[in-house]
Design a protein around this motif. Structure first.
Motif, short mmCIF file in Angstrom:
data_model
loop_
_atom_site.label_atom_id
_atom_site.label_comp_id
_atom_site.label_asym_id
_atom_site.label_seq_id
_atom_site.Cartn_x
_atom_site.Cartn_y
_atom_site.Cartn_z
N TRP A 124 0.84 -1.20 0.00
CA TRP A 124 0.00 0.00 0.00
C TRP A 124 0.87 1.25 0.00
O TRP A 124 0.57 2.24 -0.67
CB TRP A 124 -0.90 -0.04 1.23
N LYS A 125 1.96 1.21 0.76
CA LYS A 125 2.88 2.34 0.79
C LYS A 125 3.52 2.53 -0.59
O LYS A 125 3.61 3.66 -1.10
CB LYS A 125 3.96 2.08 1.84
N ASP A 126 3.95 1.43 -1.22
CA ASP A 126 4.55 1.52 -2.56
C ASP A 126 3.54 2.03 -3.58
O ASP A 126 3.86 2.85 -4.44
CB ASP A 126 5.07 0.15 -3.00
N LYS A 171 -7.70 -4.72 -2.31
CA LYS A 171 -7.82 -4.35 -0.90
C LYS A 171 -7.35 -5.50 -0.01
O LYS A 171 -7.18 -6.64 -0.46
CB LYS A 171 -9.25 -3.94 -0.54
N GLY A 172 -7.12 -5.17 1.23
CA GLY A 172 -6.76 -6.17 2.23
C GLY A 172 -7.76 -6.11 3.36
O GLY A 172 -8.26 -5.04 3.70
N LYS A 205 -7.47 -23.73 20.00
CA LYS A 205 -8.91 -23.92 19.83
C LYS A 205 -9.55 -22.58 19.48
O LYS A 205 -9.32 -21.58 20.17
CB LYS A 205 -9.54 -24.47 21.11
N GLU A 206 -10.32 -22.55 18.40
CA GLU A 206 -11.05 -21.34 18.02
C GLU A 206 -12.27 -21.18 18.92
O GLU A 206 -13.06 -22.11 19.07
CB GLU A 206 -11.47 -21.40 16.55
N LEU A 207 -12.44 -20.02 19.51
CA LEU A 207 -13.55 -19.77 20.44
C LEU A 207 -14.62 -18.86 19.85
O LEU A 207 -15.75 -18.86 20.32
CB LEU A 207 -13.01 -19.15 21.73
N SER A 208 -14.26 -18.08 18.83
CA SER A 208 -15.22 -17.15 18.25
C SER A 208 -15.35 -17.41 16.77
O SER A 208 -14.55 -18.14 16.17
CB SER A 208 -14.77 -15.70 18.48
N GLU A 209 -16.33 -16.79 16.17
CA GLU A 209 -16.41 -16.76 14.72
C GLU A 209 -15.25 -15.91 14.20
O GLU A 209 -14.69 -15.08 14.91
CB GLU A 209 -17.74 -16.14 14.29
N ILE A 210 -14.85 -16.16 12.97
CA ILE A 210 -13.83 -15.31 12.34
C ILE A 210 -14.49 -14.00 11.95
O ILE A 210 -15.57 -13.97 11.37
CB ILE A 210 -13.23 -16.01 11.11
N PHE A 211 -13.85 -12.88 12.30
CA PHE A 211 -14.49 -11.59 12.08
C PHE A 211 -13.53 -10.62 11.41
O PHE A 211 -12.31 -10.78 11.48
CB PHE A 211 -15.03 -11.00 13.39
N THR A 212 -14.12 -9.61 10.78
CA THR A 212 -13.35 -8.56 10.12
C THR A 212 -13.23 -7.35 11.04
O THR A 212 -14.22 -6.90 11.62
CB THR A 212 -14.03 -8.13 8.81
N ILE A 213 -12.01 -6.84 11.17
CA ILE A 213 -11.80 -5.63 11.98
C ILE A 213 -11.59 -4.42 11.10
O ILE A 213 -12.19 -3.36 11.31
CB ILE A 213 -10.58 -5.79 12.91
N LEU A 214 -10.69 -4.54 10.10
CA LEU A 214 -10.33 -3.40 9.26
C LEU A 214 -10.34 -3.80 7.80
O LEU A 214 -10.15 -4.96 7.46
CB LEU A 214 -8.92 -2.89 9.60
N GLU A 215 -10.56 -2.80 6.93
CA GLU A 215 -10.37 -2.97 5.50
C GLU A 215 -9.40 -1.91 5.00
O GLU A 215 -9.49 -0.75 5.38
CB GLU A 215 -11.70 -2.87 4.74
N PHE A 216 -8.45 -2.35 4.19
CA PHE A 216 -7.46 -1.45 3.61
C PHE A 216 -7.76 -1.31 2.13
O PHE A 216 -7.64 -2.28 1.38
CB PHE A 216 -6.05 -2.01 3.81
N SER A 257 -4.42 6.19 7.77
CA SER A 257 -4.73 5.46 9.00
C SER A 257 -6.13 4.86 8.88
O SER A 257 -7.00 5.41 8.22
CB SER A 257 -4.64 6.39 10.21
N CYS A 258 -6.31 3.72 9.51
CA CYS A 258 -7.59 3.00 9.43
C CYS A 258 -8.06 2.64 10.83
O CYS A 258 -7.24 2.29 11.69
CB CYS A 258 -7.44 1.73 8.60
#
Length: 732
Positions: free
Chosen positions: A542-544, A562-563, A623-634, A642-643
């Motif tokens: 992203w910087k490049d 995007k990431g 052991k996975e305890l939660s659902e997989i979740f999205t925090i940020l999108e780049f 900044s995000c």
């Protein structure tokens, strides 16, 4: 929903080229041996520390002064991501060294501790002598020496132990130490045994610092090995054999040049217990080398072992480990053997730890086919720092490599994980589809490969006969250019359509692109120098992309587009135990080191441990305890900024939450249909781990007891000016 961040914490989008170096576990212990030291005019020690900005690739040396202030991990992570904490939490190791020292140091004498660390072994030796003898502790790394002083003071050992901040080969009898030492105690061992300079250190000590026939703890180390078959291990090194099964038209390894890409000939540390079900032993364990600490070792050695095969198969690798004998009588042992090895030294086997693993040596090619009852000759050699192996086997004439005379004697060394990624058919097909779709309808496109991906370079040139490809290769540089020249014919394009930027510049200009604007800017992203780092540090892409913004065409395609920062709350008891706060370590208070070493547990607010790069599948019990979740999108269609993101997450399993595991999913196309994930289910990438300050009991939402939490709010902030990700959470 209120933000977990104070408003004043949300920074601006300024771009900086200077930040700190985040070192992977174990890496600093090797790196510190080579750090230069200077003596200033006032005779206080100064140390240069290398700092790297992963978003720019720029690095600089900064000076660490020898003063009383020791920065903690929240300000300067010089020690927070090293293996010291993991070692001090290894109770089996600590007890073995304590027992070995108490059985060896039975009367007042002069003890020399080389590589003293926090001073644990020095204090054990001083206590064993009733504080009546002399203990000289040698610690070359200044931040560690400063921390050791604090530990000695906390345990009232400052007067009993003489601490010298020098390398052991800089010590002089009569200048630094009063006399030659009667006993050597040391722990300068890595997973391979020799990688931290054990042999030259022992040689100098016996020549200059120790009496004749000294006592030593450890007393002896013996290395062992086992021949194994493993498809997984084979995929980590034989790209030629794997690529033969792929039919996408890209030839990273052209026929007849299977040595053009391979892994470095060395032993690779690995938690082999994690792949126990994918390893087939083809021999019983066998002894390889023996090293006695109480006498001067030779710099080089070799041995030949006649090994009997116990099952039919293909020998892909040697799995090796070592066993320490701590005392002269042979009653105290410590073993790094995998759990499937049944031996006296493995009784009471240690808990999971990351500072010492097994090692894997790959045999080139598809492996050696053997039958049960057959004998093979294994040749092993060692230098001062490495061990290598060879199977004495004649190559059949039908297997003789006929090299293309147009291919020069050139080799590109890549990591085992990179070899496996390039050979993964699913990964290749996903990337191929993304690039093919991107090229549709584009005439004479200028495509810039911004990272170190040789695969994308070959793909772009192969799929479009009218494209011009400019590869930046920021890490590979001339090696990347030489590689392309060697494989151009096999991939059906000419070098007049591909060029590699030879000199590093802050950014490209239209002069570099011959006046043409860039139509496609692509990356995996993969940076040769960033392997083993935290996953979001590949946001260097992203910087490049931002730096190249002035020369992008109006309809330029950015790939990945995007990431997405993904996360999962997990139970990680083994990793937690190896990184948790220290208290009493074999009778010595180590609580003072917790903040500096980045421990998790009962830290004073607002102290937190650092993000750590780990391959989660190698972290013991998980052991996975939660659902997989999205925090940020780049969003890579826009310049870097900044995000900030927030997610409320429900727990889907009950248990103890030790932290959050984070990774980046790269979205390769605008339709969001092609995704390259670097998550825990994929073995070839590292994830980022944020351990909690205290484990938390969680339950399934709606069914949890009053003592359990059913969900959590997670909030993240990515700040490009510092290359850092900040994570906050609150359990509900």
């Amino acid at each position: 929903m209120n933000s977990l961040f104070p408003k004043t914490l949300i920074p601006s989008t300024s771009l900086s080229s200077s930040t700190r170096l985040t070192l992977t576990p174990n890496s600093l212990r090797h790196f510190k041996l080579h750090l230069p030291r200077l003596m200033s005019s006032d005779s206080s020690h100064r140390l240069f520390q290398l700092k790297l900005d992963p978003l720019t690739g720029n690095s600089e040396w900064v000076v660490i002064e020898d003063n009383d202030d020791l920065p903690d991990c929240s300000k300067e992570p010089l020690l927070a991501t090293t293996s010291y904490l993991d070692m001090l939490n290894d109770s089996f190791r600590n007890k073995a060294f304590r027992s070995g020292i108490e059985r060896t140091v039975t009367k007042p004498c002069h003890v020399l501790d080389i590589g003293a660390g926090t001073g644990l072994l020095s204090m054990m030796a001083a206590r064993a002598m009733g504080l009546n003898g002399t203990v000289t502790a040698c610690e070359s790394y200044l931040p560690m020496a400063k921390l050791m002083r604090k530990v000695l003071h906390r345990n009232s050992m400052g007067k009993a132990i003489s601490l010298i901040n020098k390398r052991s080969d800089e010590l002089e009898v009569g200048v630094d130490i009063p006399s030659r030492a009667d006993v050597l105690v040391s722990e300068i061992l890595d997973s391979e045994l020799l990688g931290e300079g054990l042999i030259p250190t022992l040689q100098h000590a016996h020549d200059k610092l120790l009496v004749e026939n000294p006592l030593a703890v450890p007393f002896r180390a013996v290395t062992y090995g086992q021949l194994v078959e493993s498809t997984y291990l084979w995929k980590l090194h034989d790209l030629s054999g794997i690529e033969a099964k792929v039919s996408d038209g890209i030839h990273l390894v052209p026929t007849g040049s299977d040595s053009i890409i391979h892994v470095k000939s060395r032993q690779y540390p690995m938690h082999c217990d994690a792949i126990r079900e994918e390893i087939k032993p083809l021999s019983e364990p066998f002894k390889i080398f023996e090293f006695d600490f109480w006498k001067r070792p030779e710099s080089n050695g070799e041995t030949k072992v006649q090994v009997q095969v116990i099952d039919d198969g293909n020998i892909h690798a040697v799995v090796s480990w070592w066993v320490l004998q701590l005392d002269r009588e042979g009653t105290v042992f410590y073993s790094t053997a995998p759990r499937w090895i049944n031996s006296p030294a493995n009784i009471g086997y240690r808990d999971w730890c990351d500072h010492w693993k097994q090692c894997v040596w790959f045999f080139r090619g598809k492996g050696m086919s053997v039958s049960q009852g057959e004998e093979v000759l294994l040749e092993a050699t060692h230098t001062e720092t490495i061990v290598s192996y060879n199977l004495n086997v004649q190559v059949p004439k039908t297997d003789t490599r006929q090299h293309d005379h147009n291919i020069r004697d050139f080799q590109l060394l890549l990591s085992p994980e990179r070899i496996a990624i390039y050979g993964d058919s699913k990964w290749r097909s996903s990337v191929l589809a993304a690039v093919r779709n991107a090229l549709q309808g584009r005439v004479n496109p200028l495509c810039v490969v911004v990272d170190d991906s040789i695969f994308l370079t070959l793909l772009a040139a192969n799929l479009s006969k009218t494209s011009h490809v400019l590869s930046l290769f920021p890490g590979l540089r001339e090696k990347g250019a030489q590689y392309l020249e060697n494989v151009v014919k096999a991939n059906s394009f000419s070098m007049d359509r591909v060029e590699v930027r030879e000199k590093r510049k802050p950014c490209l200009t239209l002069h570099d692109t011959h006046g043409k604007k860039v139509d496609m800017l692509i990356g995996e992203p993969y940076y040769y120098a960033n392997e083993g780092m935290l996953p979001w540090q590949n946001l260097r892409f992203w910087k490049d992309r931002t730096l190249l913004d002035p020369i992008l065409s109006e309809d330029a395609l950015i790939m990945p587009c995007k990431g997405i920062l993904k996360a999962c709350a997990m139970s990680l008891p083994d990793l937690w135990s190896s990184r948790c706060c220290l208290g009493d370590v074999e009778g010595f208070d180590h609580s003072i080191v917790n903040t500096t070493l980045g421990a998790c547990g009962e830290l004073p607010a607002p102290k937190e441990g650092p993000f750590l790069p780990f391959s989660i599948w190698q972290c013991g019990e998980i052991k996975e305890l939660s659902e997989i979740f999205t925090i940020l999108e780049f969003d890579f269609s826009k310049p870097i900024s900044s995000c900030h993101g927030t997610a409320q997450v429900k727990f889907i399993e009950g248990g103890t939450c030790h932290g959050f595991v984070l990774w980046v999913d790269w979205i390769m196309d605008t339709d969001n249909s092609i995704v390259i994930s670097t998550g825990p289910e994929h073995r070839y990438w590292k994830q980022g781990v944020k351990l909690l300050s205290k484990p938390v009991a969680v339950g399934i939402n709606g069914c949890n007891s009053n003592s359990e939490y059913g969900s959590t709010i997670v909030e993240a902030l990515f700040e490009p000016s510092s290359s850092e990700l900040i994570l906050k959470h609150a359990f509900l």
